[in-house]
Write an enzyme that holds these catalytic residues in place. Structure first.
Site, PDB file in Angstrom:
ATOM      1  N   GLY A  16       0.776  -1.238   0.000  1.00  0.00           N
ATOM      2  CA  GLY A  16       0.000   0.000   0.000  1.00  0.00           C
ATOM      3  C   GLY A  16       0.808   1.288   0.000  1.00  0.00           C
ATOM      4  N   ASN A  18       1.469   3.030  -2.613  1.00  0.00           N
ATOM      5  CA  ASN A  18       0.749   3.962  -3.497  1.00  0.00           C
ATOM      6  C   ASN A  18      -0.502   4.511  -2.821  1.00  0.00           C
ATOM      7  OD1 ASN A  18       1.985   4.319  -6.302  1.00  0.00           O
ATOM      8  ND2 ASN A  18       2.210   2.127  -5.953  1.00  0.00           N
ATOM      9  N   ASN A 112      -5.389   2.881 -13.013  1.00  0.00           N
ATOM     10  CA  ASN A 112      -4.424   1.922 -12.467  1.00  0.00           C
ATOM     11  C   ASN A 112      -3.025   2.496 -12.610  1.00  0.00           C
ATOM     12  OD1 ASN A 112      -3.368  -0.721 -11.624  1.00  0.00           O
ATOM     13  ND2 ASN A 112      -2.751  -0.984 -13.758  1.00  0.00           N
ATOM     14  N   HIS A 114       0.807   1.257 -13.217  1.00  0.00           N
ATOM     15  CA  HIS A 114       1.588   0.095 -13.653  1.00  0.00           C
ATOM     16  C   HIS A 114       3.073   0.460 -13.597  1.00  0.00           C
ATOM     17  CE1 HIS A 114       2.471  -3.685 -15.552  1.00  0.00           C
ATOM     18  NE2 HIS A 114       3.297  -3.041 -16.354  1.00  0.00           N
ATOM     19  N   ASP A 155      -4.002  -3.727 -18.678  1.00  0.00           N
ATOM     20  CA  ASP A 155      -3.060  -2.634 -18.978  1.00  0.00           C
ATOM     21  C   ASP A 155      -3.298  -2.040 -20.366  1.00  0.00           C
ATOM     22  OD1 ASP A 155      -1.787  -2.930 -16.463  1.00  0.00           O
ATOM     23  OD2 ASP A 155      -0.500  -4.502 -17.264  1.00  0.00           O
ATOM     24  N   GLU A 185       5.889   6.466  -9.564  1.00  0.00           N
ATOM     25  CA  GLU A 185       4.526   6.085  -9.146  1.00  0.00           C
ATOM     26  C   GLU A 185       3.911   7.021  -8.115  1.00  0.00           C
ATOM     27  OE1 GLU A 185       3.827   1.853  -8.403  1.00  0.00           O
ATOM     28  OE2 GLU A 185       5.790   1.423  -9.211  1.00  0.00           O
TER      29      GLU A 185
HETATM   30  C1  GAR Z   1       3.453  -1.092  -7.350  1.00  0.00           C
HETATM   31  O1  GAR Z   1       4.732  -1.063  -7.898  1.00  0.00           O
HETATM   32  C2  GAR Z   1       2.409  -1.090  -8.456  1.00  0.00           C
HETATM   33  O2  GAR Z   1       2.760  -0.284  -9.551  1.00  0.00           O
HETATM   34  C3  GAR Z   1       2.394  -2.536  -8.844  1.00  0.00           C
HETATM   35  O3  GAR Z   1       2.518  -3.240  -7.633  1.00  0.00           O
HETATM   36  C4  GAR Z   1       3.176  -2.441  -6.662  1.00  0.00           C
HETATM   37  C5  GAR Z   1       2.277  -2.280  -5.454  1.00  0.00           C
HETATM   38  O4  GAR Z   1       2.939  -1.644  -4.405  1.00  0.00           O
HETATM   39  N1  GAR Z   1       1.206  -2.873  -9.578  1.00  0.00           N
HETATM   40  C6  GAR Z   1       1.170  -3.770 -10.549  1.00  0.00           C
HETATM   41  O5  GAR Z   1       2.131  -4.441 -10.879  1.00  0.00           O
HETATM   42  C7  GAR Z   1      -0.178  -3.932 -11.225  1.00  0.00           C
HETATM   43  N2  GAR Z   1      -0.047  -4.620 -12.476  1.00  0.00           N
HETATM   44  P1  GAR Z   1       2.125  -0.926  -3.235  1.00  0.00           P
HETATM   45  O6  GAR Z   1       1.148  -1.930  -2.655  1.00  0.00           O
HETATM   46  O7  GAR Z   1       3.216  -0.572  -2.234  1.00  0.00           O
HETATM   47  O8  GAR Z   1       1.444   0.292  -3.796  1.00  0.00           O
END
Ligand code: GAR
Length: 204
Positions: A16, A18, A112, A114, A155, A185
């Site tokens: 989490g 993001n 989303n 990515h 995506d 991100e």
């Molecule tokens: C992030 O890097 C996000 O971009 C990626 O997973 C991670 C989650 O981290 N998402 C994907 O790969 C979706 N296809 P977080 O839980 O710390 O935000």
């Protein structure tokens, strides 16, 4: 701009960071046209749930194994979102692919993040560290992050924002992941969320 804010739901599965960036951006005023109303997780152990609780945001855990089908799982999420009148759904490390049944319900209302520059290293099977492993295996010198609208193609929806990040000598999937989070991100996701919320409350 009046007092009206778009209601945001954030869908998560893991750490989490993001989600944290979104909550921090709301606090600092970078996100001013929307407010996080609900955090939904498909994993009861996700640390993201603690981040939400610490910020005083309601949480909901929806486990796929408790529903007979993908459609029933998605209907449970749809009901929770629609009961609250959610305007924008943000997938922030949500590791379950949502079908056309779900995405058709919210045209241009799901975004989303990515962790690569789409169309590179994206689509089914490219998530989390796997994306960075593939980028390093290919030997790219630049990667980054993309925020895009979500449709039925994994995506595949319209791109909203991208930011490039250099790959460095000696990078591991973990170090590259961290740099892309920090430099891309956590910056472009809140910015994109504010942009779309402003459009929603502006009637677009
Ligand atoms: C992030 O890097 C996000 O971009 C990626 O997973 C991670 C989650 O981290 N998402 C994907 O790969 C979706 N296809 P977080 O839980 O710390 O935000």
């Amino acid at each position: 701009m009046g007092e009206k804010k778009a209601k945001i739901a954030v869908l998560v599965s893991g750490g989490g960071t993001n989600l944290q960036a979104i909550l921090d951006a709301q606090k600092s005023g970078i996100i001013k046209s929307g407010e996080v109303n609900l955090v939904v997780s498909n994993n009861s152990k996700a640390y993201a749930l603690e981040r939400a609780a610490n910020a005083g945001v309601d949480t909901l855990v929806v486990l796929k194994k408790e529903y007979g089908s993908q459609e029933a799982f998605e209907d449970a999420i749809i009901k929770a979102l629609d009961d609250r009148g959610i305007d924008l759904i943000i997938l922030a490390g949500f590791m379950s692919i949502l079908s056309k049944h779900f995405t058709d319900h919210y045209p241009k209302r799901i975004i989303n993040v990515h962790p690569a520059l789409i169309p590179s290293f994206c689509g089914e099977g490219f998530y989390g560290l796997k994306v960075h492993e593939a980028a390093l295996a290919k030997g790219v010198k630049v990667s980054g992050a993309t925020v895009h609208f979500v449709n039925e193609i994994p995506d595949g929806g319209e791109i909203i924002a991208q930011k490039a990040v250099y790959v460095e000598d000696g990078d591991t999937p973990e170090t590259l992941q961290r740099r892309i989070m920090e430099q891309a991100e956590w910056i472009i996701l809140p910015q994109a969320a504010e942009k779309i919320c402003a459009q929603i409350i502006g009637g677009e």
